[in-house]
Design a protein around this motif. Structure first.
Motif, short mmCIF file in Angstrom:
data_model
loop_
_atom_site.label_atom_id
_atom_site.label_comp_id
_atom_site.label_asym_id
_atom_site.label_seq_id
_atom_site.Cartn_x
_atom_site.Cartn_y
_atom_site.Cartn_z
N CYS F 39 -4.67 24.64 23.53
CA CYS F 39 -4.93 23.25 23.12
C CYS F 39 -4.82 23.11 21.61
CB CYS F 39 -6.32 22.84 23.61
SG CYS F 39 -6.88 21.27 22.96
N LEU F 40 -5.60 23.91 20.88
CA LEU F 40 -5.57 23.80 19.42
C LEU F 40 -4.21 24.24 18.87
CD1 LEU F 40 -9.15 25.02 18.38
CD2 LEU F 40 -8.30 22.68 18.49
N GLN F 41 -3.60 25.26 19.49
CA GLN F 41 -2.33 25.76 18.98
C GLN F 41 -1.26 24.66 19.04
OE1 GLN F 41 -1.35 29.89 19.45
NE2 GLN F 41 0.57 29.39 20.44
N TYR F 42 -1.16 23.97 20.17
CA TYR F 42 -0.12 22.94 20.30
C TYR F 42 -0.44 21.76 19.38
CZ TYR F 42 0.76 25.68 24.55
OH TYR F 42 0.98 26.71 25.43
N LEU F 43 -1.72 21.39 19.30
CA LEU F 43 -2.08 20.25 18.45
C LEU F 43 -1.85 20.57 16.97
CD1 LEU F 43 -5.29 18.90 20.25
CD2 LEU F 43 -2.98 17.93 20.30
N PHE F 44 -2.26 21.76 16.54
CA PHE F 44 -2.02 22.11 15.13
C PHE F 44 -0.51 22.20 14.83
CE2 PHE F 44 -5.77 23.12 12.49
CZ PHE F 44 -6.77 22.85 13.40
N GLN F 45 0.27 22.71 15.77
CA GLN F 45 1.72 22.73 15.55
C GLN F 45 2.27 21.30 15.44
OE1 GLN F 45 3.58 25.19 18.57
NE2 GLN F 45 2.54 27.06 17.90
N ALA F 46 1.74 20.41 16.28
CA ALA F 46 2.19 19.01 16.22
C ALA F 46 1.83 18.40 14.88
CB ALA F 46 1.55 18.22 17.36
N TRP F 47 0.57 18.59 14.48
CA TRP F 47 0.10 17.95 13.25
C TRP F 47 0.78 18.51 12.01
CZ3 TRP F 47 -5.47 18.87 15.42
CH2 TRP F 47 -5.75 17.89 16.41
N GLY F 48 1.35 19.70 12.09
CA GLY F 48 2.04 20.29 10.94
C GLY F 48 3.55 20.24 11.08
N ASN F 49 4.04 19.53 12.12
CA ASN F 49 5.48 19.54 12.41
C ASN F 49 6.28 18.84 11.32
OD1 ASN F 49 7.68 19.97 14.46
ND2 ASN F 49 7.89 17.76 14.12
N ARG F 50 7.28 19.56 10.83
CA ARG F 50 8.27 18.98 9.93
C ARG F 50 9.62 19.14 10.62
NH1 ARG F 50 4.48 20.98 6.22
NH2 ARG F 50 4.05 19.55 4.50
N GLY F 51 10.50 18.19 10.43
CA GLY F 51 11.81 18.25 11.09
C GLY F 51 11.82 17.28 12.25
N PRO F 52 12.71 17.51 13.25
CA PRO F 52 12.88 16.54 14.34
C PRO F 52 11.56 16.17 15.01
CG PRO F 52 14.55 18.25 14.46
CD PRO F 52 13.61 18.65 13.37
N ASN F 53 11.34 14.86 15.21
CA ASN F 53 10.09 14.39 15.78
C ASN F 53 9.91 14.75 17.25
OD1 ASN F 53 9.01 13.25 13.50
ND2 ASN F 53 10.12 11.32 13.78
N LYS F 54 11.00 15.08 17.93
CA LYS F 54 10.86 15.36 19.36
C LYS F 54 9.94 16.56 19.60
CE LYS F 54 15.16 18.01 19.47
NZ LYS F 54 16.50 18.13 20.04
N ARG F 56 7.30 17.32 17.69
CA ARG F 56 5.94 16.80 17.52
C ARG F 56 5.46 16.08 18.77
NH1 ARG F 56 3.34 12.10 15.91
NH2 ARG F 56 1.42 12.49 14.77
N ASP F 57 6.33 15.23 19.31
CA ASP F 57 5.93 14.45 20.49
C ASP F 57 5.60 15.36 21.66
OD1 ASP F 57 6.36 12.21 18.98
OD2 ASP F 57 8.34 11.76 19.82
N MET F 58 6.48 16.32 21.90
CA MET F 58 6.27 17.26 23.00
C MET F 58 4.96 18.02 22.83
SD MET F 58 8.62 20.57 23.98
CE MET F 58 8.60 21.18 22.30
N LEU F 59 4.70 18.47 21.61
CA LEU F 59 3.50 19.27 21.36
C LEU F 59 2.24 18.43 21.53
CD1 LEU F 59 4.97 21.26 18.35
CD2 LEU F 59 4.06 22.33 20.44
N LEU F 60 2.29 17.17 21.07
CA LEU F 60 1.12 16.28 21.22
C LEU F 60 0.83 16.02 22.70
CD1 LEU F 60 1.14 13.35 18.64
CD2 LEU F 60 -0.58 15.14 18.93
N ASP F 61 1.89 15.77 23.46
CA ASP F 61 1.71 15.49 24.89
C ASP F 61 1.01 16.66 25.58
OD1 ASP F 61 2.69 12.91 25.44
OD2 ASP F 61 4.76 13.58 25.30
N THR F 62 1.51 17.84 25.33
CA THR F 62 0.98 18.99 26.06
C THR F 62 -0.35 19.47 25.48
OG1 THR F 62 3.24 19.59 26.63
CG2 THR F 62 1.56 21.27 26.97
N GLY F 63 -0.49 19.40 24.15
CA GLY F 63 -1.78 19.75 23.55
C GLY F 63 -2.89 18.88 24.11
N THR F 64 -2.60 17.59 24.29
CA THR F 64 -3.60 16.67 24.85
C THR F 64 -3.89 17.02 26.31
OG1 THR F 64 -2.81 14.96 23.35
CG2 THR F 64 -4.19 14.25 25.19
N GLU F 65 -2.85 17.38 27.07
CA GLU F 65 -3.09 17.77 28.46
C GLU F 65 -4.06 18.96 28.53
OE1 GLU F 65 0.37 18.93 30.77
OE2 GLU F 65 -0.86 19.38 32.54
N GLU F 66 -3.93 19.88 27.57
CA GLU F 66 -4.77 21.08 27.62
C GLU F 66 -6.26 20.76 27.43
OE1 GLU F 66 -3.48 23.66 28.70
OE2 GLU F 66 -1.41 23.85 28.04
#
Lengths: 293, 293, 293, 293, 293, 293
Positions: F39-54, F56-66
């Protein structure tokens, strides 16, 4: 500066040693709700105190009392482990699966690492962690931190009380519950000093007050050997914050005995010289003949 | 059971506050070579002691002395942090990169978390860990653990001594180095009791003995308020193990003053009521007008 | 069973000691992306391997190689700390705020605790943690764990490479980057063995392959002193998984020298006997006259 | 630089697998008294050694030997866990409370996380912590740290010896106890070199020396594959420090076999390809038919 | 069950990136006073709640709000690190000792490990620790734990506010301080429900209420997408516990934007494909030509 | 920004409470292979994502599911602990050694510290550690870290599935296994995007796919309440990476109920007010008469 007495603050008696209960007691020593945490927390807050000295004095008094609590709990752990090495081999070897269950319920490091004495760890063997020692420099935040530490500590102690039938252990735990309740009242009294709290504030409430140790109820215990006049804080006189008693000021004194854990079990691989009773060398001679090369 | 005095065991004076040195001192408080470790280690060994009582007595005496050492170091940290919040904003904002370097050298949690006081952590902010508290139940292994703790502690203290020009800090560190050397001698004397060591054993030796604090050299300090007759252990009389002195027995007494850290800095966001000097409310009134809603 | 050589696997040279870079290197030693982690991870996986022996052999070979990597990095840390104690007093005392910034950038425990040598901690002084050693008993999960460890390790090494201009350090880091890339290929080859991966799989790719050390590119290094015939694994011959090279099998040999860190700085409070160069006692004599009582 | 052999330093045999004993053995692997600690401690001291090279050589030799000890203990854990997954479901489901007690005595992560192999944790599952790796740069302090590590390690090993009736395990533990005693003598010999210790120094002494493995008693084991002439240190010849033997110099050689843990249990959810015996694919075929989609 | 929005709860703007301030912000993310702690603490208390459902609902609402706080702080860290890799080499190489001081003030793992983004650690790089997540099953003890967490959290936030001149950061911190004050009031309101507290209770009080963000003052924010009727708890209407406002009930809504951190710096060794802006491949082409083999 | 629903993502039913299984489930909550980590790993990766937004979106979706996964597991722990306090006294007191074995198999802190609810710890009570949250800023390294986390997580879940006969628990675990498999496919799909992987890649494969929950197989679950058009990532349509299914895009919805844990056991020392069912005060009255002073 600090001093000690060779006697305990309150008597520690174990009627029937129980290594599984020794493991549970560790939570009250090295766990986040335990006594090392409150001891260091109050002392560090005292040593960093800026502003009115009355807070420093109060924190030093109670922080010092908590060392005595760690001492009693460590003594209780050692007494509960008495004899745990006997026929240990059978237990772990699984020849007798029923007694093996006792092994499952105890902390193996109580045998392997500490030789039947307490450690600075919690009920799962997780070490005490200095991050739990909170002192923010803001006295209101610190008093809430202290209320929280005593609240969770009191809940823990009531659960330990529930889990034993040993009269000696129940007596010690009732003493600790009594002090936890007083300490909560005390930190809440400091919060009243800081501008709030005029009426009853809850403390964890499902342990009956009639089981408290009356002598220590609502007693602010001063551990200062200079025996200064009773402090004027809200926490040494007047109605207690929970509205159920009167604060009083008491100079610290031991009510327990000098603990004596006796001679180590040969199977615990202590040093041969420890096998002596007190300073009598004769026992050692026999042991040396038997087990030393 | 434990008591305290409001005065310190030895004087703590900081001539020129230095937040970077406060960070370094944390290693001697919450680091693996630090005083919380030896304090808890000796006390846990005492509380779990089986066999001759002389070991328990010795361990209680010295474990209690170590609490006084933590107290002095925590006071030293607070004094070194005095004034560290002033123009902090400028520093971290990077408008003045030179003073920014001071920020780089201090522990940011000394401002953020503890409000300019000591914490139970090491020089990198890593929390004290209960796994360092070694008590094996074997007195020989434990004495080696204690020699090791004092050896590495003494090396640490000499390096701290090297890193400061502050006369007050050098004096405090010389006191601690002196006690570390004595404590090593003391544990080695216990090992002699256990069958070994007839001649000189090394202790870390590149700090000159002439810089020791003579009053405390080779002195076994008893912190027992019952003031029992001097113990008969190898560590209270006779030649010291390093072959350079004579053991003596001393009843503990404070040589320092009651510490007073003064009033908190407004920018540290302590509680408004702490801004009072002692119990004088007038200062608080002014602060309340200024910063409280 | 394990053996060692007194020489290093690859040369370690520091042109200009830099204590701040020593701190950064610690991340590659005791950090979660570091070499202690991969070393123990591969060895524990080998020692718990059930099923085809080829996996055990591969894991032992590479786990052993990683010890040599820790050794080189620790040597690099020690060399970068050379001279860091000199005029340390000035720095920390803040008389010269600019050099003070160097103190801010170094790990204070490199002076206080380790006497200018490496520790089992990361770049912030947080100790290595055994929880990072992953071995699940499922070879697919383990190979992904290993790819992940080498991927993040390679990213770390490239950032360290970016942060130094020291030619010696760049050379060592290029060696480590080369080996990290090979090791990723190797674990991916094992995954191919397990049913997947027919084409190019990404490895962190923004470090130019032209900066790899050719001699060690795509080389499976066997550290087995029995020198068995080259293993038949997918990882010792055929095209590499990243599609850019050919796997080869190489028997381990040292390409570096025996490291020699010289004599300790007097201000670091090492033992007097360490001040000797090699086994020449004359230097010791002088030191003894000067600093020992 | 480091090398390995596919055989073990000493034979590892488990007559009757016992998952509760596997849990206890973890203390000797990842506990503070365990082999990862001494292994990294000696190697880090070697890699940071300044001054006479003889200390570096000694530390490298013994640090490398300790890797072989971790390997043997990990093999012992895996062998003791053999079959632990069988009818696990019944046990945890509580249908058979007596066998459930075995579950209580084992580390659940040996099933859940490691698939019946060793982990870098202690007997309570607390991870190895890098803070335990002590290397101060002062050779006297370091030698005391090493004596302490071996003393507590030896006490631990004797207690493990006491807790099992398995002949294979007792043999392995006697080997480790023998080496722990030698290593203590060795570090004490280094202390003699540094100016002290002329007569008998105690090592934990209630384990009979007659149970030592004679072949390895007082033997300084060199793991250097360059096979240099025997070092001239106090620790390779002359009377041992405990006054009970003669030091000797031995070139390292394996006396154990190549370990083979066999095929994983299907219920442990290893990868299907691991089910093969060696490289025989036929077994895999059957498993694939049964359990893979 | 949980959902998210791509926008932030409150705007996050950094006027001038400051890597040293990024390090300080970590305390509010992964420190014991930080947002991960309160987030998990409230959620675990909700998930374990027995008794009246109103406590569960309240805890879920606020626990979910805290995830949004972590998100904003992590975004703030990333924005403060913008550009930190530029001319990093010069800084660490020490060619320019003044800028080197900036390195001393930042967390090196922000470059080495996270590539200029936030981590689950505190301001010293010490990892978040699950032991801080307190849920005792006793609602009074838990509410005190929550008051304590918000009290120390609020003190931390005010100190961070003090340490920056960046208008964007001050605005975000004022928002967080506002919410911390409300959350304290909320937990104290629950304590009133449990039988106590009729008048003003202190919250850390040296931050002026006039700097709160009015829109969120005393607002109980419900994050439940089912939008149930306002709960009847003491914490959604009536006078606030600090006696200075009125509680209100607000349905959660984002007031910030979708964060966009842009393209990674080439020197940070992100993956080449990340160099693209959005999904435009053209930039990648150029980078590939330049830095990929 | 984040929201919640009072219902669960998937139904959680425990047919027969089992405190030993509650302990095992903790590994999937607070262990290194557990859900807090991903959960925290995907969310932190999302929140620190630089580059293509896709990404970030994927990581936020799955981090939230966790987060929803942690919620279900915590609910499962609480339900498995139902009734564990009953006759606890007998068990620990050892009067009935057979039931004592159950105590050995459970986490004592589930009674002492959490009052029969989940904690942020693993199956041995070792706290969750923030160092496990990996986000390197390099998307390839991060995707491997994510594959590794899901691989070891899936192996863990299959072993938990093996260790229970409880139909409710098997159903929940099958759901989690299904999602772990999908998430692995998803991260591997991202790796394909990054230039690799054209054919089947292994995922831990000894759990039969026929036991997956079909509804959630290969389904990319979006938790974004804005319900954007299905993302165009490789992970939302087309053949799955393991070659055995087709990716699909699904908007998150709860399939479970609102959890209700009922009234606390009197012996657990919850607060008296919690004894009420829902908001009915009558039960409290009775309890108050009985147990409150």
């Amino acid at each position: 500066m600090f001093y000690h007495d060779s006697k305990l603050q309150y008597k520690v008696r174990v009627d029937k040693p129980n290594p599984a209960f020794a493991k549970l007691l560790q939570q009250a020593i090295g766990g986040i709700e335990g006594e090392i945490r409150v001891c260091l927390q109050y002392l560090f807050q005292a040593w960093g105190n800026r502003g009115p000295n009355k807070y420093r004095d109060m924190l030093l008094d109670t922080g010092t009392e908590e060392i005595s609590h760690i001492e009693m709990l460590c003594t209780a752990v050692a007494l509960n482990l008495e004899g745990a090495t006997n026929d240990l081999k059978d237990k772990i070897a699984g020849e007798n699966p029923i007694v093996g269950s006792i092994m499952g319920g105890m902390d193996p490091r109580h045998i392997l690492s500490s030789g039947l004495s307490a450690m600075a760890v919690d009920a799962n063997g997780v070490p005490f962690n200095g991050s739990w020692v909170v002192g923010s420099g803001n006295i209101a935040a610190d008093m809430y931190a202290n209320v929280m530490a005593e609240s969770t500590g009191r809940v823990l102690a009531t659960r330990l009380y529930e889990m034993t039938d040993d009269k000696g252990m129940k007596d010690l735990l009732a003493f600790l519950i009594t002090r936890d309740a007083m300490h909560q009242n005390q930190w809440l009294a400091a919060l009243e000093d800081l501008g709030g709290v005029k009426e009853n504030l809850p403390i964890p409430n499902t342990f009956p007050m009639s089981d408290h140790i009356k002598e220590f109820d609502y007693a602010f215990v001063s551990t200062n050997i200079e025996k200064p006049a009773p402090a004027q804080g809200r926490w040494t006189s007047g109605p207690s914050i929970d509205g159920k008693g009167e604060f009083k000021h008491v100079q610290a004194y031991p009510t327990g005995e000098v603990p004596d854990l006796g001679i180590p079990d040969v199977k615990g691989y202590a040093q041969a010289q420890q096998m002596k009773g007190g300073d009598d060398d004769s026992l050692l001679g026999n042991i040396k003949d038997t087990i030393m090369p």
